[in-house]
Write a protein that holds these residues in place. Structure first.
Motif, PDB file in Angstrom:
ATOM      1  N   MET A   1       0.774  -1.180   0.059  1.00  0.00           N
ATOM      2  CA  MET A   1      -0.018   0.028  -0.081  1.00  0.00           C
ATOM      3  C   MET A   1       0.680   1.329  -0.136  1.00  0.00           C
ATOM      4  O   MET A   1       0.738   2.180  -0.863  1.00  0.00           O
ATOM      5  CB  MET A   1      -0.827  -0.036   1.356  1.00  0.00           C
ATOM      6  N   ILE A   2       2.089   1.365   0.669  1.00  0.00           N
ATOM      7  CA  ILE A   2       2.997   2.526   1.046  1.00  0.00           C
ATOM      8  C   ILE A   2       3.371   2.718  -0.329  1.00  0.00           C
ATOM      9  O   ILE A   2       3.686   3.696  -0.979  1.00  0.00           O
ATOM     10  CB  ILE A   2       3.895   2.420   1.924  1.00  0.00           C
ATOM     11  N   LYS A   3       3.873   1.673  -1.000  1.00  0.00           N
ATOM     12  CA  LYS A   3       4.612   1.657  -2.239  1.00  0.00           C
ATOM     13  C   LYS A   3       3.729   2.299  -3.362  1.00  0.00           C
ATOM     14  O   LYS A   3       4.149   3.186  -4.043  1.00  0.00           O
ATOM     15  CB  LYS A   3       5.043   0.362  -2.656  1.00  0.00           C
ATOM     16  N   GLN A   4       2.455   2.000  -3.707  1.00  0.00           N
ATOM     17  CA  GLN A   4       1.641   2.410  -4.293  1.00  0.00           C
ATOM     18  C   GLN A   4       1.001   4.090  -4.129  1.00  0.00           C
ATOM     19  O   GLN A   4       1.282   4.729  -4.750  1.00  0.00           O
ATOM     20  CB  GLN A   4       0.221   1.701  -4.366  1.00  0.00           C
ATOM     21  N   GLN A   5       0.938   4.279  -2.817  1.00  0.00           N
ATOM     22  CA  GLN A   5       0.547   5.732  -2.346  1.00  0.00           C
ATOM     23  C   GLN A   5       1.900   6.475  -2.596  1.00  0.00           C
ATOM     24  O   GLN A   5       1.621   7.798  -3.219  1.00  0.00           O
ATOM     25  CB  GLN A   5       0.254   5.779  -1.106  1.00  0.00           C
ATOM     26  N   LEU A   6       3.068   6.115  -2.481  1.00  0.00           N
ATOM     27  CA  LEU A   6       4.264   6.935  -2.755  1.00  0.00           C
ATOM     28  C   LEU A   6       4.431   7.255  -4.209  1.00  0.00           C
ATOM     29  O   LEU A   6       4.603   8.205  -4.665  1.00  0.00           O
ATOM     30  CB  LEU A   6       5.282   6.179  -2.194  1.00  0.00           C
ATOM     31  N   THR A  11       4.108  10.970  -8.575  1.00  0.00           N
ATOM     32  CA  THR A  11       3.475  11.407 -10.075  1.00  0.00           C
ATOM     33  C   THR A  11       2.698  12.502  -9.955  1.00  0.00           C
ATOM     34  O   THR A  11       2.860  13.369 -10.831  1.00  0.00           O
ATOM     35  CB  THR A  11       2.709  10.175 -10.577  1.00  0.00           C
ATOM     36  N   LEU A  12       1.967  12.845  -8.972  1.00  0.00           N
ATOM     37  CA  LEU A  12       0.920  13.907  -9.042  1.00  0.00           C
ATOM     38  C   LEU A  12       2.137  15.223  -8.828  1.00  0.00           C
ATOM     39  O   LEU A  12       1.752  16.210  -9.542  1.00  0.00           O
ATOM     40  CB  LEU A  12       0.259  13.909  -7.734  1.00  0.00           C
ATOM     41  N   GLN A  13       2.986  15.090  -7.998  1.00  0.00           N
ATOM     42  CA  GLN A  13       3.976  16.306  -7.842  1.00  0.00           C
ATOM     43  C   GLN A  13       4.738  16.623  -9.006  1.00  0.00           C
ATOM     44  O   GLN A  13       4.802  17.536  -9.626  1.00  0.00           O
ATOM     45  CB  GLN A  13       5.113  15.972  -6.729  1.00  0.00           C
ATOM     46  N   ASP A  14       5.201  15.445  -9.839  1.00  0.00           N
ATOM     47  CA  ASP A  14       5.774  15.567 -11.218  1.00  0.00           C
ATOM     48  C   ASP A  14       4.866  16.380 -12.002  1.00  0.00           C
ATOM     49  O   ASP A  14       5.113  17.361 -12.730  1.00  0.00           O
ATOM     50  CB  ASP A  14       6.366  14.430 -11.431  1.00  0.00           C
ATOM     51  N   ASP A  15       3.516  16.065 -12.086  1.00  0.00           N
ATOM     52  CA  ASP A  15       2.491  16.576 -12.917  1.00  0.00           C
ATOM     53  C   ASP A  15       2.383  18.027 -12.474  1.00  0.00           C
ATOM     54  O   ASP A  15       2.224  19.097 -13.380  1.00  0.00           O
ATOM     55  CB  ASP A  15       1.170  15.970 -12.687  1.00  0.00           C
ATOM     56  N   ILE A  16       2.089  18.441 -11.420  1.00  0.00           N
ATOM     57  CA  ILE A  16       1.846  19.761 -10.929  1.00  0.00           C
ATOM     58  C   ILE A  16       2.914  20.791 -11.261  1.00  0.00           C
ATOM     59  O   ILE A  16       3.009  21.814 -11.568  1.00  0.00           O
ATOM     60  CB  ILE A  16       1.309  19.844  -9.431  1.00  0.00           C
ATOM     61  N   ASN A  17       4.252  20.338 -11.007  1.00  0.00           N
ATOM     62  CA  ASN A  17       5.468  20.902 -11.121  1.00  0.00           C
ATOM     63  C   ASN A  17       5.552  21.318 -12.725  1.00  0.00           C
ATOM     64  O   ASN A  17       5.916  22.402 -13.199  1.00  0.00           O
ATOM     65  CB  ASN A  17       6.719  20.171 -10.748  1.00  0.00           C
ATOM     66  N   PHE A  71       7.570  20.089  -1.227  1.00  0.00           N
ATOM     67  CA  PHE A  71       8.818  20.503  -1.571  1.00  0.00           C
ATOM     68  C   PHE A  71       9.911  19.189  -1.512  1.00  0.00           C
ATOM     69  O   PHE A  71      10.822  19.173  -2.216  1.00  0.00           O
ATOM     70  CB  PHE A  71       9.348  21.549  -0.753  1.00  0.00           C
ATOM     71  N   GLY A  72       9.636  18.450  -0.834  1.00  0.00           N
ATOM     72  CA  GLY A  72      10.721  17.352  -0.364  1.00  0.00           C
ATOM     73  C   GLY A  72      10.283  16.397  -1.527  1.00  0.00           C
ATOM     74  O   GLY A  72      11.532  16.077  -2.134  1.00  0.00           O
ATOM     75  N   LEU A  73       9.413  16.145  -1.914  1.00  0.00           N
ATOM     76  CA  LEU A  73       9.023  15.363  -3.357  1.00  0.00           C
ATOM     77  C   LEU A  73       9.514  15.873  -4.470  1.00  0.00           C
ATOM     78  O   LEU A  73      10.165  15.153  -5.352  1.00  0.00           O
ATOM     79  CB  LEU A  73       7.314  15.218  -3.315  1.00  0.00           C
ATOM     80  N   SER A  74       9.611  17.147  -4.590  1.00  0.00           N
ATOM     81  CA  SER A  74      10.404  18.101  -5.653  1.00  0.00           C
ATOM     82  C   SER A  74      11.535  17.800  -5.575  1.00  0.00           C
ATOM     83  O   SER A  74      12.352  17.426  -6.765  1.00  0.00           O
ATOM     84  CB  SER A  74       9.782  19.392  -5.814  1.00  0.00           C
ATOM     85  N   LEU A  75      12.238  17.685  -4.643  1.00  0.00           N
ATOM     86  CA  LEU A  75      13.804  17.587  -4.442  1.00  0.00           C
ATOM     87  C   LEU A  75      14.192  16.025  -4.752  1.00  0.00           C
ATOM     88  O   LEU A  75      15.145  15.771  -5.452  1.00  0.00           O
ATOM     89  CB  LEU A  75      14.065  17.938  -3.022  1.00  0.00           C
ATOM     90  N   GLU A  76      13.420  15.274  -4.305  1.00  0.00           N
ATOM     91  CA  GLU A  76      13.702  13.837  -4.568  1.00  0.00           C
ATOM     92  C   GLU A  76      13.591  13.629  -6.342  1.00  0.00           C
ATOM     93  O   GLU A  76      14.211  12.955  -6.666  1.00  0.00           O
ATOM     94  CB  GLU A  76      12.676  12.792  -3.830  1.00  0.00           C
ATOM     95  N   LEU A  77      12.418  14.179  -6.961  1.00  0.00           N
ATOM     96  CA  LEU A  77      12.265  13.979  -8.294  1.00  0.00           C
ATOM     97  C   LEU A  77      13.293  14.691  -8.996  1.00  0.00           C
ATOM     98  O   LEU A  77      13.373  14.399 -10.399  1.00  0.00           O
ATOM     99  CB  LEU A  77      10.786  14.904  -8.560  1.00  0.00           C
TER     100      LEU A  77
END
Length: 208
Positions: A1-6, A11-17, A71-77
């Motif tokens: 579940m965590i893997k899917q949610q992550l 993906t959503l963060q990549d899309d909005i950026n 912002f953390g997700l954006s850095l990871e991406l």
């Protein structure tokens, strides 16, 4: 579940950026700076003044943590695609399960690590979630709601000023909170359901 949610959140963060700036990775934005500014706001909501009585504003604390997560997700991406990044993040998250501790001190450590490395301290962030007893499922629900609202605003004229933020006397984030409380966040199309519900309310209340 965590893997899917992550993977969904990445993906959503990549899309909005990409909606905001097509070449956002190449711009090398100072995401770390946004994180430490949000961290200061977070501490204000949690309380730090010894000369007056303060109780943590837990809902605001959690909202600030969600903003930091964006912002953390954006850095990871910056390191690769959502699929590539999720594997590394998942390993870190699985090793980061900790007991609650001193939130203020842990927040300061998290902020220090962010400034020193100009990277996202994922393990430190996981500790902050533990400190306020915020599960990954709750983070997911809150994040997806806020992300979808940001995307909805962009799609409906936020940038040119034509977007209507108050619908029938209530701000859009109030409608969002109500909508997310009615939906099943475990559904695979949860983000699509949130968007569709926002769209329906916006049409019926704001544009009526």
């Amino acid at each position: 579940m965590i893997k899917q949610q992550l993977q969904v959140m990445l993906t959503l963060q990549d899309d909005i950026n990409t909606v905001v700036n097509e070449n956002w990775r190449a711009q090398n934005f100072a995401w770390y700076r946004a994180i430490w500014v949000e961290s200061a706001e977070l501490l204000d909501h949690y309380g730090w003044k010894w000369w007056k009585k303060q109780q943590p504003e837990m809902d605001q604390v959690k909202l600030e943590l969600v903003d930091i997560w964006h912002f953390g997700l954006s850095l990871e991406l910056q390191q690769g695609s959502p699929q590539q990044v999720s594997e590394t993040m998942l390993l870190e998250l699985e090793s980061a399960r900790r007991a609650p501790g001193d939130f203020r001190e842990n927040l300061e450590s998290f902020t220090l690590n962010t400034l020193a490395g100009k990277q996202f301290d994922l393990i430190g962030f996981a500790q902050l979630l533990a400190d306020v007893e915020m599960t990954f499922a709750e983070l997911y629900q809150r994040y997806v709601g806020k992300n979808v609202l940001n995307r909805f605003r962009q799609d409906n004229g936020y940038k040119d000023g034509s977007y209507i933020k108050n619908w029938a006397g209530r701000e859009d984030n109030e409608h969002l909170a109500e909508i997310t409380s009615l939906l099943d966040s475990a559904a695979t199309d949860y983000s699509d359901q949130v968007y569709a519900a926002l769209q329906e309310r916006y049409r019926d209340l704001a544009l009526a």
